[in-house]
Design an enzyme around this catalytic site. Structure first.
Site, PDB file in Angstrom:
ATOM      1  N   PRO A 168       0.944  -1.161  -0.059  1.00  0.00           N
ATOM      2  CA  PRO A 168      -0.040  -0.040   0.083  1.00  0.00           C
ATOM      3  C   PRO A 168       0.961   1.184   0.063  1.00  0.00           C
ATOM      4  CG  PRO A 168      -0.169  -1.026   2.076  1.00  0.00           C
ATOM      5  CD  PRO A 168       0.588  -2.065   1.251  1.00  0.00           C
ATOM      6  N   GLU A 173      -0.885 -10.026   6.965  1.00  0.00           N
ATOM      7  CA  GLU A 173      -0.333  -8.847   7.345  1.00  0.00           C
ATOM      8  C   GLU A 173       0.968  -8.407   6.596  1.00  0.00           C
ATOM      9  OE1 GLU A 173      -1.661  -6.623   9.932  1.00  0.00           O
ATOM     10  OE2 GLU A 173      -3.178  -8.120   9.660  1.00  0.00           O
ATOM     11  N   ARG A 198      -1.684  -5.362 -22.502  1.00  0.00           N
ATOM     12  CA  ARG A 198      -2.281  -4.462 -23.690  1.00  0.00           C
ATOM     13  C   ARG A 198      -1.264  -3.573 -24.408  1.00  0.00           C
ATOM     14  NH1 ARG A 198      -5.043   0.051 -23.377  1.00  0.00           N
ATOM     15  NH2 ARG A 198      -6.842  -1.015 -24.451  1.00  0.00           N
ATOM     16  N   ASP A 216      -6.342   6.033 -26.010  1.00  0.00           N
ATOM     17  CA  ASP A 216      -6.684   5.662 -24.570  1.00  0.00           C
ATOM     18  C   ASP A 216      -6.593   6.486 -23.783  1.00  0.00           C
ATOM     19  OD1 ASP A 216      -7.596   2.954 -25.248  1.00  0.00           O
ATOM     20  OD2 ASP A 216      -5.770   1.932 -24.596  1.00  0.00           O
TER      21      ASP A 216
END
Length: 249
Positions: free
Chosen positions: A88, A115, A152, A167
């Protein structure tokens, strides 16, 4: 390109590998994805891959030994992948980083659970990566996001590579709105300019829409985008017809 995914839930990736662009890229040998389960390298009869945290604290932590052995297995195949771990607090994943990864021949992604992983696992890693400021149950969804964005971009993975150029984020701006048949649906009409057949005007309208959408929804992107003089002139107008009327292009 070869992906090595280290995950204790290999079944998480089965659908991803068997649908859409990813499936076609695999079948055409543009991409291969190998899922490596650390449980296969655990040495006890229960195939244990987690343990309590030293010093106390909630939850369990993925042990270093099975992950290191999984990585040893990769190296024994002669591979030296650019290695990521999903965290994170990691570097924010974006389109520029996807382009950077698309130039690699081999990528490994270590998926944390519970964790997280024993900190010593980080010695295997080139980059810690985050897909956003939120917490997931594990690194598997993030690994799928990363792979999808990268695959992609691999030449030949898309049947219509021209779509890459329009895009969102491909040139630092958001994409323009698109329409298909019918020309009118429940009172909502396709913009007349798209039916005009004037390709130069359509191209300008689409660029103006990109600039307008980015200005409204992600003005921060405009500060980093490489804008032409014409782009800057477009941004001065809130109405496309006014732009066309007053600016000779």
């Amino acid at each position: 390109m070869k992906f090595y995914i280290i995950s204790i839930f290999p079944e998480f990736f089965e659908c991803f590998k068997n649908v859409g662009i990813v499936s076609r890229a695999i079948k055409s040998n543009k991409v291969s994805i190998e899922i490596i389960n650390p449980r296969d390298f655990a040495t006890d009869k229960h195939k244990t891959v987690d343990d309590v945290v030293y010093g106390g604290g909630p939850g369990m932590l993925l042990k270093p030994e099975p992950i290191f052995k999984a990585f040893d297995y990769i190296k024994e195949k002669g591979a030296l992948p650019y290695t990521l771990i999903t965290e994170p607090w990691g570097k924010r994943f974006n389109q520029d980083y996807a382009k950077f990864l698309s130039e690699k021949k081999e990528i490994a992604i270590i998926c944390g659970r519970y964790e997280g992983v024993d900190e010593r696992v980080k010695t295997l890693v080139d980059d810690e990566i985050s897909i956003g400021d939120f917490i997931l149950s594990g690194g598997e969804p993030a690994a799928i996001v990363i792979m999808d964005a990268v695959i992609r971009l691999i030449p030949g993975a898309l049947s219509e590579e021209e779509s890459l150029k329009v895009d969102s984020f491909s040139d630092g701006l958001l994409g323009y709105p698109n329409y298909t048949r019918p020309a009118e649906f429940r009172g909502m009409k396709v913009p007349q300019i798209l039916l005009s057949g004037n390709h130069k005007l359509i191209s300008l309208w689409r660029r103006w829409q990109q600039l307008k959408r980015t200005k409204e929804k992600r003005p921060d992107l405009l500060q980093k985008a490489n804008l032409s003089d014409l782009d800057k002139k477009m941004l001065e107008y809130d109405n496309f017809e006014d732009f066309i009327e007053k600016v000779r292009v």
